[in-house]
Design a protein around this motif. Structure first.
Motif, PDB file in Angstrom:
ATOM      1  N   ALA A   1       0.832  -1.204   0.000  1.00  0.00           N
ATOM      2  CA  ALA A   1       0.000   0.000   0.000  1.00  0.00           C
ATOM      3  C   ALA A   1       0.865   1.252   0.000  1.00  0.00           C
ATOM      4  O   ALA A   1       0.547   2.245  -0.671  1.00  0.00           O
ATOM      5  CB  ALA A   1      -0.938  -0.010   1.200  1.00  0.00           C
ATOM      6  N   MET A   2       1.970   1.215   0.756  1.00  0.00           N
ATOM      7  CA  MET A   2       2.901   2.346   0.757  1.00  0.00           C
ATOM      8  C   MET A   2       3.454   2.573  -0.647  1.00  0.00           C
ATOM      9  O   MET A   2       3.480   3.717  -1.141  1.00  0.00           O
ATOM     10  CB  MET A   2       4.042   2.083   1.731  1.00  0.00           C
ATOM     11  N   TRP A   3       3.865   1.493  -1.307  1.00  0.00           N
ATOM     12  CA  TRP A   3       4.436   1.650  -2.656  1.00  0.00           C
ATOM     13  C   TRP A   3       3.378   2.133  -3.644  1.00  0.00           C
ATOM     14  O   TRP A   3       3.689   2.895  -4.562  1.00  0.00           O
ATOM     15  CB  TRP A   3       5.079   0.345  -3.110  1.00  0.00           C
ATOM     16  N   ARG A   4       2.130   1.710  -3.468  1.00  0.00           N
ATOM     17  CA  ARG A   4       1.065   2.227  -4.336  1.00  0.00           C
ATOM     18  C   ARG A   4       0.890   3.734  -4.126  1.00  0.00           C
ATOM     19  O   ARG A   4       0.668   4.482  -5.074  1.00  0.00           O
ATOM     20  CB  ARG A   4      -0.252   1.501  -4.039  1.00  0.00           C
ATOM     21  N   GLY A   5       1.017   4.163  -2.874  1.00  0.00           N
ATOM     22  CA  GLY A   5       0.937   5.589  -2.598  1.00  0.00           C
ATOM     23  C   GLY A   5       2.099   6.355  -3.202  1.00  0.00           C
ATOM     24  O   GLY A   5       1.922   7.459  -3.745  1.00  0.00           O
ATOM     25  N   ILE A   6       3.298   5.766  -3.133  1.00  0.00           N
ATOM     26  CA  ILE A   6       4.471   6.413  -3.725  1.00  0.00           C
ATOM     27  C   ILE A   6       4.318   6.504  -5.241  1.00  0.00           C
ATOM     28  O   ILE A   6       4.647   7.529  -5.858  1.00  0.00           O
ATOM     29  CB  ILE A   6       5.752   5.646  -3.333  1.00  0.00           C
TER      30      ILE A   6
ATOM     31  N   VAL B   1       9.898  14.925  -4.936  1.00  0.00           N
ATOM     32  CA  VAL B   1       9.452  15.208  -6.300  1.00  0.00           C
ATOM     33  C   VAL B   1      10.386  16.273  -6.878  1.00  0.00           C
ATOM     34  O   VAL B   1      10.606  17.315  -6.260  1.00  0.00           O
ATOM     35  CB  VAL B   1       7.999  15.733  -6.316  1.00  0.00           C
ATOM     36  N   HIS B   2      10.933  16.017  -8.061  1.00  0.00           N
ATOM     37  CA  HIS B   2      11.778  17.024  -8.712  1.00  0.00           C
ATOM     38  C   HIS B   2      11.353  17.158 -10.169  1.00  0.00           C
ATOM     39  O   HIS B   2      10.372  16.542 -10.605  1.00  0.00           O
ATOM     40  CB  HIS B   2      13.266  16.683  -8.569  1.00  0.00           C
ATOM     41  N   GLU B   3      12.073  17.964 -10.928  1.00  0.00           N
ATOM     42  CA  GLU B   3      11.636  18.302 -12.285  1.00  0.00           C
ATOM     43  C   GLU B   3      11.541  17.089 -13.208  1.00  0.00           C
ATOM     44  O   GLU B   3      10.749  17.076 -14.160  1.00  0.00           O
ATOM     45  CB  GLU B   3      12.593  19.322 -12.923  1.00  0.00           C
ATOM     46  N   LYS B   4      12.327  16.067 -12.945  1.00  0.00           N
ATOM     47  CA  LYS B   4      12.399  14.927 -13.846  1.00  0.00           C
ATOM     48  C   LYS B   4      11.655  13.690 -13.332  1.00  0.00           C
ATOM     49  O   LYS B   4      11.593  12.675 -14.026  1.00  0.00           O
ATOM     50  CB  LYS B   4      13.858  14.577 -14.137  1.00  0.00           C
ATOM     51  N   GLY B   5      11.121  13.750 -12.103  1.00  0.00           N
ATOM     52  CA  GLY B   5      10.406  12.591 -11.581  1.00  0.00           C
ATOM     53  C   GLY B   5      10.402  12.560 -10.064  1.00  0.00           C
ATOM     54  O   GLY B   5      10.429  13.603  -9.408  1.00  0.00           O
ATOM     55  N   ILE B   6      10.379  11.353  -9.501  1.00  0.00           N
ATOM     56  CA  ILE B   6      10.443  11.196  -8.047  1.00  0.00           C
ATOM     57  C   ILE B   6      11.657  10.362  -7.682  1.00  0.00           C
ATOM     58  O   ILE B   6      12.222   9.634  -8.512  1.00  0.00           O
ATOM     59  CB  ILE B   6       9.176  10.527  -7.466  1.00  0.00           C
ATOM     60  N   TRP B   7      12.048  10.469  -6.409  1.00  0.00           N
ATOM     61  CA  TRP B   7      13.153   9.667  -5.878  1.00  0.00           C
ATOM     62  C   TRP B   7      12.833   9.350  -4.425  1.00  0.00           C
ATOM     63  O   TRP B   7      12.513  10.260  -3.644  1.00  0.00           O
ATOM     64  CB  TRP B   7      14.470  10.433  -5.980  1.00  0.00           C
ATOM     65  N   VAL B   8      12.861   8.073  -4.069  1.00  0.00           N
ATOM     66  CA  VAL B   8      12.602   7.666  -2.686  1.00  0.00           C
ATOM     67  C   VAL B   8      13.867   7.931  -1.878  1.00  0.00           C
ATOM     68  O   VAL B   8      14.886   7.257  -2.040  1.00  0.00           O
ATOM     69  CB  VAL B   8      12.178   6.193  -2.604  1.00  0.00           C
ATOM     70  N   LEU B   9      13.796   8.930  -1.023  1.00  0.00           N
ATOM     71  CA  LEU B   9      14.978   9.441  -0.322  1.00  0.00           C
ATOM     72  C   LEU B   9      15.555   8.451   0.680  1.00  0.00           C
ATOM     73  O   LEU B   9      16.753   8.483   0.961  1.00  0.00           O
ATOM     74  CB  LEU B   9      14.615  10.741   0.393  1.00  0.00           C
ATOM     75  N   SER B  10      14.703   7.589   1.222  1.00  0.00           N
ATOM     76  CA  SER B  10      15.158   6.664   2.272  1.00  0.00           C
ATOM     77  C   SER B  10      15.362   5.248   1.751  1.00  0.00           C
ATOM     78  O   SER B  10      15.450   4.298   2.536  1.00  0.00           O
ATOM     79  CB  SER B  10      14.159   6.665   3.436  1.00  0.00           C
ATOM     80  N   ALA B  11      15.473   5.088   0.419  1.00  0.00           N
ATOM     81  CA  ALA B  11      15.766   3.795  -0.200  1.00  0.00           C
ATOM     82  C   ALA B  11      17.059   3.903  -0.996  1.00  0.00           C
ATOM     83  O   ALA B  11      17.208   4.832  -1.793  1.00  0.00           O
ATOM     84  CB  ALA B  11      14.627   3.362  -1.118  1.00  0.00           C
TER      85      ALA B  11
ATOM     86  N   GLU C   1      13.371  -0.924  -7.478  1.00  0.00           N
ATOM     87  CA  GLU C   1      12.938  -2.325  -7.509  1.00  0.00           C
ATOM     88  C   GLU C   1      11.440  -2.473  -7.260  1.00  0.00           C
ATOM     89  O   GLU C   1      10.752  -3.220  -7.970  1.00  0.00           O
ATOM     90  CB  GLU C   1      13.721  -3.128  -6.472  1.00  0.00           C
ATOM     91  N   ARG C   2      10.917  -1.772  -6.269  1.00  0.00           N
ATOM     92  CA  ARG C   2       9.511  -1.946  -5.910  1.00  0.00           C
ATOM     93  C   ARG C   2       8.568  -1.131  -6.788  1.00  0.00           C
ATOM     94  O   ARG C   2       7.382  -1.453  -6.891  1.00  0.00           O
ATOM     95  CB  ARG C   2       9.304  -1.590  -4.432  1.00  0.00           C
ATOM     96  N   LEU C   3       9.077  -0.070  -7.412  1.00  0.00           N
ATOM     97  CA  LEU C   3       8.217   0.749  -8.274  1.00  0.00           C
ATOM     98  C   LEU C   3       8.122   0.220  -9.698  1.00  0.00           C
ATOM     99  O   LEU C   3       7.153   0.497 -10.399  1.00  0.00           O
ATOM    100  CB  LEU C   3       8.720   2.194  -8.290  1.00  0.00           C
ATOM    101  N   ALA C   4       9.113  -0.574 -10.122  1.00  0.00           N
ATOM    102  CA  ALA C   4       9.114  -1.083 -11.486  1.00  0.00           C
ATOM    103  C   ALA C   4       7.838  -1.850 -11.836  1.00  0.00           C
ATOM    104  O   ALA C   4       7.257  -1.627 -12.908  1.00  0.00           O
ATOM    105  CB  ALA C   4      10.352  -1.956 -11.726  1.00  0.00           C
ATOM    106  N   PRO C   5       7.358  -2.757 -10.954  1.00  0.00           N
ATOM    107  CA  PRO C   5       6.125  -3.472 -11.296  1.00  0.00           C
ATOM    108  C   PRO C   5       4.906  -2.561 -11.391  1.00  0.00           C
ATOM    109  O   PRO C   5       3.884  -2.959 -11.959  1.00  0.00           O
ATOM    110  CB  PRO C   5       5.964  -4.466 -10.128  1.00  0.00           C
ATOM    111  N   LEU C   6       5.002  -1.358 -10.855  1.00  0.00           N
ATOM    112  CA  LEU C   6       3.894  -0.408 -10.888  1.00  0.00           C
ATOM    113  C   LEU C   6       4.027   0.579 -12.047  1.00  0.00           C
ATOM    114  O   LEU C   6       3.269   1.542 -12.150  1.00  0.00           O
ATOM    115  CB  LEU C   6       3.822   0.345  -9.558  1.00  0.00           C
TER     116      LEU C   6
END
Length: 275
Positions: free
Chosen positions: A135-140, A246-256, A262-267
């Motif tokens: 659920a967290m990754w879906r939110g991200i 969130v930045h101009e080119k996309g998002i970045w998970v700061l604490s990963a 890895e976890r966002l690719a399937p989404l």
């Protein structure tokens, strides 16, 4: 007299890169605490393990002393939802524990939480943790593709509601938040669907996304220590959290360490390093 919404702090790329450095330290500290979460270990020992990694990296805890909080992490065991205080509680085989911590580097904050099942897992606890984490990754992912902060809560709610089996409850009293030069900042990040869209998602926005799910009722109470939140029915709970930029080119998970790749690719989301 009308009052506006709390001001949102939008970060520069340089500031977000520093937040990522803080997030990397935090990730290593959580790695150490998770590895130490074995039967017979006290929650105070987990706190010491976590604190040692921060000290070695020259980082500070943003939990210790926060409104008087006495430790560097929150350790919430079984029916404890959030804000559990480390102490002499001994972890037992089959316990489920959420470890929530943060780090500060050069004045910039990170915040992240993981759930661990100690020893022999209960299959319903495994399901609880897996659903909460997903659920967290879906939110991200919704932060990457949505237009408003409220899209995050919709994504979390839609996913949890779609999971087959016994329904899990999404806590509504405790939500995610903005993060940057302070640990808790505007805006609130709800974990459930509402008609409120929230502010627009735009570059410089940094959020801590942290769904909390329970196996029973979403009603909670605060213990006499004025910190520890528990489920009133004694059912078990779970928390997962990441800080995301969130930045101009996309998002970045700061604490990963991998930015969430890895976890966002399937989404269908490809995180992009901060320029």
């Amino acid at each position: 007299m009308a009052f506006g919404q709390p001001r949102i702090e939008y970060k520069t790329n340089a500031q977000m890169r520093t937040m990522h450095e803080a997030g990397l330290v935090l990730s290593r500290a959580l790695d150490a605490a998770v590895a130490a979460a074995t039967p017979g270990t006290t929650t105070a020992q987990l706190d010491a393990v976590f604190a040692a990694v921060l000290d070695e990296a020259g980082a500070k805890s943003n939990f210790l002393g926060y409104h008087g909080f006495p430790a560097t992490i929150c350790t919430s065991v079984n029916e404890e939802v959030v804000h559990g205080i480390p102490g002499n509680r001994v972890l037992k085989d089959g316990d489920i524990i959420s470890i929530d911590g943060g780090a500060i580097l050069d004045g910039w904050h990170s915040d992240s939480a993981r759930t661990v099942i100690v020893g022999t897992p209960d299959l319903e606890d495994v399901r609880l943790s897996e659903v909460t984490e997903e659920a967290m990754w879906r939110g991200i992912a919704a932060l990457a593709t949505g237009k408003f902060v409220g899209d995050i809560g919709c994504a979390v709610d839609d996913y949890v509601s779609s999971v087959q089996g016994k329904p899990l409850g999404i806590l509504e009293d405790y939500v995610g938040h903005g993060i940057g030069s302070e640990m808790h900042m505007a805006p609130d990040v709800l974990n459930y669907r509402t008609s409120h869209r929230g502010p627009k998602i735009r570059p410089g926005l940094c959020l801590a996304i942290e769904p909390m799910l329970v196996r029973g009722s979403i009603e909670t109470a605060v213990l006499d220590d004025d910190w520890t939140v528990v489920t009133t029915d004694g059912k078990r709970s779970c928390q997962w959290e990441h800080s995301v930029a969130v930045h101009e080119k996309g998002i970045w998970v700061l604490s990963a360490p991998d930015g969430g790749a890895e976890r966002l690719a399937p989404l269908g989301v490809v995180p992009v390093p901060i320029p």
